[in-house]
Design an enzyme around this catalytic site. Structure first.
Site, PDB file in Angstrom:
ATOM      1  N   ARG A  59       0.796  -1.217   0.000  1.00  0.00           N
ATOM      2  CA  ARG A  59       0.000   0.000   0.000  1.00  0.00           C
ATOM      3  C   ARG A  59       0.838   1.280   0.000  1.00  0.00           C
ATOM      4  O   ARG A  59       0.583   2.206  -0.779  1.00  0.00           O
ATOM      5  CB  ARG A  59      -0.917   0.045   1.241  1.00  0.00           C
ATOM      6  CG  ARG A  59      -2.177  -0.751   1.101  1.00  0.00           C
ATOM      7  CD  ARG A  59      -2.567  -1.323   2.438  1.00  0.00           C
ATOM      8  NE  ARG A  59      -1.590  -2.345   2.795  1.00  0.00           N
ATOM      9  CZ  ARG A  59      -1.684  -3.610   2.385  1.00  0.00           C
ATOM     10  NH1 ARG A  59      -2.721  -4.005   1.717  1.00  0.00           N
ATOM     11  NH2 ARG A  59      -0.730  -4.488   2.672  1.00  0.00           N
ATOM     12  N   THR A  60       1.803   1.353   0.902  1.00  0.00           N
ATOM     13  CA  THR A  60       2.497   2.631   1.073  1.00  0.00           C
ATOM     14  C   THR A  60       3.268   2.992  -0.191  1.00  0.00           C
ATOM     15  O   THR A  60       3.162   4.113  -0.709  1.00  0.00           O
ATOM     16  CB  THR A  60       3.439   2.558   2.301  1.00  0.00           C
ATOM     17  OG1 THR A  60       2.697   2.034   3.396  1.00  0.00           O
ATOM     18  CG2 THR A  60       3.984   3.921   2.656  1.00  0.00           C
ATOM     19  N   LYS A  88      26.230  -3.846  -1.007  1.00  0.00           N
ATOM     20  CA  LYS A  88      27.707  -3.855  -1.026  1.00  0.00           C
ATOM     21  C   LYS A  88      28.275  -3.186   0.225  1.00  0.00           C
ATOM     22  O   LYS A  88      29.479  -2.989   0.329  1.00  0.00           O
ATOM     23  CB  LYS A  88      28.213  -3.095  -2.255  1.00  0.00           C
ATOM     24  CG  LYS A  88      27.743  -3.638  -3.569  1.00  0.00           C
ATOM     25  CD  LYS A  88      28.246  -2.722  -4.698  1.00  0.00           C
ATOM     26  CE  LYS A  88      27.356  -2.818  -5.918  1.00  0.00           C
ATOM     27  NZ  LYS A  88      27.509  -1.658  -6.796  1.00  0.00           N
ATOM     28  N   ARG A 109      11.247   3.672   3.641  1.00  0.00           N
ATOM     29  CA  ARG A 109      10.850   2.662   4.645  1.00  0.00           C
ATOM     30  C   ARG A 109      12.092   1.873   5.016  1.00  0.00           C
ATOM     31  O   ARG A 109      12.836   1.430   4.134  1.00  0.00           O
ATOM     32  CB  ARG A 109       9.775   1.718   4.109  1.00  0.00           C
ATOM     33  CG  ARG A 109       9.497   0.577   5.096  1.00  0.00           C
ATOM     34  CD  ARG A 109       8.286  -0.230   4.745  1.00  0.00           C
ATOM     35  NE  ARG A 109       7.062   0.502   5.021  1.00  0.00           N
ATOM     36  CZ  ARG A 109       5.846  -0.043   4.945  1.00  0.00           C
ATOM     37  NH1 ARG A 109       5.710  -1.308   4.613  1.00  0.00           N
ATOM     38  NH2 ARG A 109       4.769   0.678   5.191  1.00  0.00           N
ATOM     39  N   HIS A 137       4.866   5.682  11.650  1.00  0.00           N
ATOM     40  CA  HIS A 137       4.366   5.537  10.265  1.00  0.00           C
ATOM     41  C   HIS A 137       3.395   6.711  10.063  1.00  0.00           C
ATOM     42  O   HIS A 137       2.182   6.536   9.996  1.00  0.00           O
ATOM     43  CB  HIS A 137       3.671   4.185  10.126  1.00  0.00           C
ATOM     44  CG  HIS A 137       3.408   3.753   8.709  1.00  0.00           C
ATOM     45  ND1 HIS A 137       3.577   4.579   7.614  1.00  0.00           N
ATOM     46  CD2 HIS A 137       2.972   2.558   8.214  1.00  0.00           C
ATOM     47  CE1 HIS A 137       3.255   3.901   6.523  1.00  0.00           C
ATOM     48  NE2 HIS A 137       2.890   2.674   6.859  1.00  0.00           N
TER      49      HIS A 137
HETATM   50  N1   CP Z   1      -0.355  -0.223   5.885  1.00  0.00           N
HETATM   51  C1   CP Z   1       0.842  -0.392   5.307  1.00  0.00           C
HETATM   52  O1   CP Z   1       1.852   0.251   5.673  1.00  0.00           O
HETATM   53  O2   CP Z   1       0.850  -1.329   4.322  1.00  0.00           O
HETATM   54  P1   CP Z   1       2.115  -1.776   3.481  1.00  0.00           P
HETATM   55  O3   CP Z   1       3.062  -2.451   4.462  1.00  0.00           O
HETATM   56  O4   CP Z   1       1.587  -2.732   2.455  1.00  0.00           O
HETATM   57  O5   CP Z   1       2.760  -0.567   2.907  1.00  0.00           O
END
Ligand code: CP
Length: 312
Positions: A59-60, A88, A109, A137
């Site tokens: 999603r993100t 590396k 991320r 998040h």
């Molecule tokens: N909700 C969320 O962060 O989903 P993803 O891990 O799929 O990005």
């Protein structure tokens, strides 16, 4: 419109005031038809988004890419650290410093808590934290708040239950901080070993909001306006037996919803495993897929605010 948002980076929801959050939610509200492709907007034409995902995501990452492309910007990046020169031995600091010279904005991320804050120190361009270990998040929190506001008209005065792995869940940590800015009533539903960390409780106590802890969803379900489910992580338990002892109390099935408020909504940041049975999907309570869709307008709003594309 005069911007009430002057941040260079989006690292933690704790860096936001309520006024700034509401400003992002309002702008996201203006973006919904563009997010669906029903209206066009080329305000990010010529801008490039760099997506640096050192952990899996559906999603993100894809909603950021969709948001950027809907605004006619471009995207480059990687979905696995193994395909970058990190493999590396290159440091995150060097990686970010280099990529920030290629793009206009970076979404990161990373499994390490604090990674986004570190990246912000080495980046010429805005950094958006797309999840840092068990830390924060913030963009998920903004879309969660947007969903509550869309579905319930306001966030204030709502009874919100947050269930599952509250100890390690970064979406829960960010959301709890944000909800403490609104006058709502929180219930933390988890086994004792996975309850919300004490430092987060100390933070929300400073905000003087009502909260309680519960071990079993069925004890509190009928009183809630919003149930925010998260996955109970089997791997966090000392043994499978201990997990099995509590697991059933953190699963939602359609037949458990007979006595809940008619307009109670169920949310989940997704991915789910089996904590919400598929028979719940067809009920009017299920809002988790709509919530995931709300990731696009929220991320469009942030991309506009963090680049020079927002000139109104
Ligand atoms: N909700 C969320 O962060 O989903 P993803 O891990 O799929 O990005």
């Amino acid at each position: 419109m005069v911007s009430k948002f002057n941040k260079k980076h989006v690292v933690s929801i704790k860096d936001f005031s309520k006024e700034e959050i509401d400003f992002v939610l309002d702008l996201a509200g203006d973006m919904t038809e563009i997010a669906k492709g029903n209206k066009s907007d080329d305000s990010l034409k010529g801008n490039i988004l760099g997506t640096l995902f050192f952990e899996p995501s559906t999603r993100t990452r894809l909603s950021f890419e969709s948001a950027m492309k809907r605004l006619e910007g471009a995207c480059i990046g990687f979905a696995r650290a193994g395909t970058s020169s990190v493999k590396k031995g290159e440091t995150l600091a060097d990686t970010v410093q280099v990529i920030s010279s290629y793009v206009d904005i970076i979404v990161l991320r990373h499994p390490q808590e604090g990674a986004a804050r570190l990246a912000a120190k080495f980046s010429e361009k805005p950094i958006i934290n797309a999840g840092d270990g068990a830390g924060q998040h913030p963009t998920q929190t903004l879309l969660d708040l947007f969903t509550i506001r869309e579905e319930k008209d306001e966030i204030e005065n709502k009874k919100i239950g947050i269930a599952g792995d509250l100890k390690y869940g970064r979406t829960v940590h960010s959301l709890t901080h944000a909800l403490s800015m609104y006058d709502c009533d929180l219930t933390f539903i988890a086994p004792a070993s996975l309850q919300i960390p004490d430092e987060i409780i100390k933070d929300i106590e400073k905000m003087d909001i009502k909260y309680r802890k519960a071990e079993n969803i069925t004890d509190v379900l009928d009183d809630l306006d919003v149930l925010y489910m998260t996955r109970i992580q089997r791997e966090r338990f000392p043994s499978d037996e201990e997990y099995e002892e509590v697991a059933e109390t953190y699963k939602i099935k359609k037949d458990m919803l007979e006595n809940v408020k008619d307009d109670m909504i169920i949310m989940h940041p997704l991915p789910r495993v089996d904590e919400i049975y598929s028979d719940v999907d067809s009920t009017t309570h299920a809002k988790y897929f709509k919530q995931a869709a709300n990731g696009v307008p929220i991320r469009m709003a942030l991309l506009k605010l963090l680049t020079e594309g927002y000139n109104e």
